[in-house]
Design a protein around this motif. Structure first.
Motif, mmCIF file in Angstrom:
data_model
loop_
_atom_site.group_PDB
_atom_site.id
_atom_site.type_symbol
_atom_site.label_atom_id
_atom_site.label_comp_id
_atom_site.label_asym_id
_atom_site.label_seq_id
_atom_site.Cartn_x
_atom_site.Cartn_y
_atom_site.Cartn_z
ATOM 1 N N GLY A 67 26.174 37.710 59.612
ATOM 2 C CA GLY A 67 25.541 38.877 60.191
ATOM 3 C C GLY A 67 26.248 39.229 61.496
ATOM 4 O O GLY A 67 26.346 38.386 62.393
ATOM 5 N N VAL A 68 26.767 40.439 61.587
ATOM 6 C CA VAL A 68 27.461 40.883 62.799
ATOM 7 C C VAL A 68 26.616 41.979 63.442
ATOM 8 O O VAL A 68 26.360 43.017 62.830
ATOM 9 C CB VAL A 68 28.877 41.407 62.486
ATOM 10 N N VAL A 69 26.164 41.728 64.671
ATOM 11 C CA VAL A 69 25.208 42.627 65.314
ATOM 12 C C VAL A 69 25.606 42.892 66.763
ATOM 13 O O VAL A 69 26.431 42.180 67.343
ATOM 14 C CB VAL A 69 23.785 42.031 65.267
ATOM 15 N N GLY A 70 24.988 43.912 67.332
ATOM 16 C CA GLY A 70 25.262 44.249 68.715
ATOM 17 C C GLY A 70 24.707 45.617 69.077
ATOM 18 O O GLY A 70 24.086 46.296 68.249
ATOM 19 N N VAL A 122 21.733 46.525 55.735
ATOM 20 C CA VAL A 122 20.272 46.428 55.644
ATOM 21 C C VAL A 122 19.670 47.511 56.531
ATOM 22 O O VAL A 122 19.978 47.587 57.731
ATOM 23 C CB VAL A 122 19.756 45.041 56.088
ATOM 24 N N LEU A 123 18.816 48.338 55.947
ATOM 25 C CA LEU A 123 18.225 49.461 56.667
ATOM 26 C C LEU A 123 16.869 49.101 57.272
ATOM 27 O O LEU A 123 16.148 48.259 56.732
ATOM 28 C CB LEU A 123 18.045 50.655 55.728
ATOM 29 N N GLY A 124 16.527 49.796 58.347
ATOM 30 C CA GLY A 124 15.216 49.646 58.969
ATOM 31 C C GLY A 124 14.303 50.812 58.646
ATOM 32 O O GLY A 124 13.320 51.052 59.347
ATOM 33 N N ASN A 125 14.612 51.528 57.589
ATOM 34 C CA ASN A 125 13.808 52.653 57.122
ATOM 35 C C ASN A 125 13.862 52.683 55.598
ATOM 36 O O ASN A 125 14.411 51.775 54.971
ATOM 37 C CB ASN A 125 14.322 53.973 57.707
ATOM 38 N N GLY A 126 13.301 53.712 55.004
ATOM 39 C CA GLY A 126 13.301 53.809 53.551
ATOM 40 C C GLY A 126 14.697 53.763 52.969
ATOM 41 O O GLY A 126 15.658 54.241 53.573
ATOM 42 N N ILE A 127 14.798 53.212 51.769
ATOM 43 C CA ILE A 127 16.088 52.989 51.132
ATOM 44 C C ILE A 127 16.815 54.294 50.836
ATOM 45 O O ILE A 127 18.036 54.306 50.654
ATOM 46 C CB ILE A 127 15.893 52.174 49.832
ATOM 47 N N ASP A 128 16.102 55.421 50.831
ATOM 48 C CA ASP A 128 16.724 56.699 50.481
ATOM 49 C C ASP A 128 17.353 57.414 51.669
ATOM 50 O O ASP A 128 17.963 58.471 51.502
ATOM 51 C CB ASP A 128 15.687 57.630 49.840
ATOM 52 N N MET A 129 17.243 56.847 52.885
ATOM 53 C CA MET A 129 17.740 57.518 54.082
ATOM 54 C C MET A 129 18.728 56.625 54.818
ATOM 55 O O MET A 129 18.553 55.411 54.876
ATOM 56 C CB MET A 129 16.590 57.883 55.024
ATOM 57 N N ARG A 169 15.281 40.427 60.561
ATOM 58 C CA ARG A 169 15.060 39.105 59.949
ATOM 59 C C ARG A 169 15.736 39.023 58.586
ATOM 60 O O ARG A 169 16.087 37.926 58.128
ATOM 61 C CB ARG A 169 13.564 38.808 59.833
ATOM 62 N N ILE A 170 15.933 40.177 57.934
ATOM 63 C CA ILE A 170 16.625 40.190 56.645
ATOM 64 C C ILE A 170 18.122 40.001 56.850
ATOM 65 O O ILE A 170 18.780 39.285 56.094
ATOM 66 C CB ILE A 170 16.326 41.498 55.889
ATOM 67 N N ILE A 171 18.674 40.645 57.897
ATOM 68 C CA ILE A 171 20.099 40.479 58.199
ATOM 69 C C ILE A 171 20.423 39.000 58.410
ATOM 70 O O ILE A 171 21.361 38.458 57.816
ATOM 71 C CB ILE A 171 20.495 41.297 59.439
ATOM 72 N N SER A 172 19.646 38.344 59.263
ATOM 73 C CA SER A 172 19.893 36.922 59.519
ATOM 74 C C SER A 172 19.527 36.073 58.314
ATOM 75 O O SER A 172 20.172 35.048 58.042
ATOM 76 C CB SER A 172 19.116 36.459 60.752
ATOM 77 N N GLY A 173 18.511 36.488 57.570
ATOM 78 C CA GLY A 173 18.069 35.712 56.413
ATOM 79 C C GLY A 173 19.103 35.647 55.307
ATOM 80 O O GLY A 173 19.258 34.628 54.648
ATOM 81 N N ALA A 189 19.740 43.156 68.885
ATOM 82 C CA ALA A 189 20.638 42.082 68.434
ATOM 83 C C ALA A 189 20.082 40.712 68.832
ATOM 84 O O ALA A 189 20.274 39.727 68.117
ATOM 85 C CB ALA A 189 22.032 42.281 69.020
ATOM 86 N N LEU A 190 19.401 40.659 69.974
ATOM 87 C CA LEU A 190 18.806 39.391 70.408
ATOM 88 C C LEU A 190 17.633 39.005 69.510
ATOM 89 O O LEU A 190 17.379 37.808 69.290
ATOM 90 C CB LEU A 190 18.348 39.492 71.861
ATOM 91 N N ILE A 191 16.935 40.011 68.997
ATOM 92 C CA ILE A 191 15.862 39.732 68.041
ATOM 93 C C ILE A 191 16.451 39.098 66.786
ATOM 94 O O ILE A 191 15.911 38.131 66.238
ATOM 95 C CB ILE A 191 15.097 41.026 67.692
ATOM 96 N N THR A 192 17.595 39.638 66.341
ATOM 97 C CA THR A 192 18.274 39.060 65.181
ATOM 98 C C THR A 192 18.688 37.623 65.469
ATOM 99 O O THR A 192 18.547 36.733 64.616
ATOM 100 C CB THR A 192 19.507 39.891 64.799
ATOM 101 N N ALA A 193 19.207 37.389 66.673
ATOM 102 C CA ALA A 193 19.619 36.032 67.051
ATOM 103 C C ALA A 193 18.416 35.086 67.064
ATOM 104 O O ALA A 193 18.527 33.925 66.649
ATOM 105 C CB ALA A 193 20.304 36.054 68.415
ATOM 106 N N ASP A 194 17.272 35.558 67.542
ATOM 107 C CA ASP A 194 16.058 34.737 67.546
ATOM 108 C C ASP A 194 15.636 34.383 66.120
ATOM 109 O O ASP A 194 15.282 33.226 65.823
ATOM 110 C CB ASP A 194 14.919 35.472 68.252
#
Length: 253
Positions: A67-70, A122-129, A169-173, A189-194
């Motif tokens: 997972g690459v985030v920032g 991985v999206l944080g909204n509906g899969i169609d957008m 959580r899905i990105i890191s999962g 990104a820190l939330i992802t790291a947590d």
């Protein structure tokens, strides 16, 4: 009572038909946590999505994934570092998992795709957008190259301050490790790291993002013991994976 229940059932079936039609028009499919095609590593986290909606082609394996985030507002050499990380991981057979956002996410996806890898978004909204809309072209290219876009949110759901952290959580999962390129304090990104730490994933911090105000969150993680890295080859070596190429300089600068 029978008539009332019959009406409720008819409404439920009609809504289901409408949602199915919308998914078909959008090229959307779904996979459940009980399906063998569901990402194995994601299934093991504390609260995996019961249903993953997706567009594109499900990956055969998520074994070599990072997972690459920032931040969306990267500065200094962080954007170049994000692209080089995506590219360098790609030429070493490692798939980038990211959020298809502006800034770091975008560059990491681009680098990975340019290296010939089937990316994962991985999206944080509906899969169609796709949000932001400027990244629609990138999303289409990711799909054309054989990648996949995931979301736990059905079509029509807009992103909020609650949905994006759930996405993280899905990105890191899905990932074996998470690389933070540049992250300010109180960054997503820190939330992802947590989440990564809770899920037992390795967390790495790129050195390029540290000397700037926008990198204070990553610096704090380093001070807490997270290892830093200067090149994707270092990250591949730290993960114990075979190094296929030492050439990660893509010339995208």
């Amino acid at each position: 009572c029978f008539v009332k229940n019959s009406t409720v059932l008819e409404d439920a079936f009609r809504k289901a038909d409408e949602e199915t039609a919308l998914m078909e028009r959008s090229g959307v499919s779904f996979v459940s946590v009980f399906d063998s095609r569901y990402p194995d590593r994601l299934r093991e986290i504390y609260d995996p999505p019961l249903i993953l909606y997706y567009r594109g082609t499900l990956p055969e394996s998520c074994e070599r994934t990072v997972g690459v985030v920032g931040t969306r507002y990267a500065c200094g050499t962080a954007l170049e570092a994000a692209y080089d990380t995506g590219f360098g991981l790609g030429v070493n057979g490692v798939t980038v998992v990211s959020g298809l956002a502006a800034g770091i996410d975008r560059e990491a996806h681009l680098g990975n795709i340019d290296a010939g890898v089937k990316g994962i978004a991985v999206l944080g909204n509906g899969i169609d957008m796709v949000y932001p809309v400027e990244n629609r072209k990138l999303a289409y290219r990711l799909l054309e190259e054989g990648g996949v876009i995931f979301s736990e949110f059905e079509p029509g759901i807009r992103g909020t301050k609650y949905t994006f952290p759930r996405r993280n959580r899905i990105i890191s999962g899905i990932s074996a490790a998470v690389a933070v390129i540049q992250a300010p304090e109180r960054s997503g990104a820190l939330i992802t790291a947590d989440f990564a730490a809770e899920q037992g994933r390795e967390v790495f911090i790129h050195e390029a993002g540290l000397p700037f105000r926008e990198g204070k969150g990553g610096l704090a993680l380093c001070m807490d013991g997270a290892p830093s890295f200067a090149s994707p080859v270092e990250l591949v070596r730290e993960m114990g994976w075979e190094i296929l190429s030492h050439d990660y300089r893509s010339g995208n600068s």
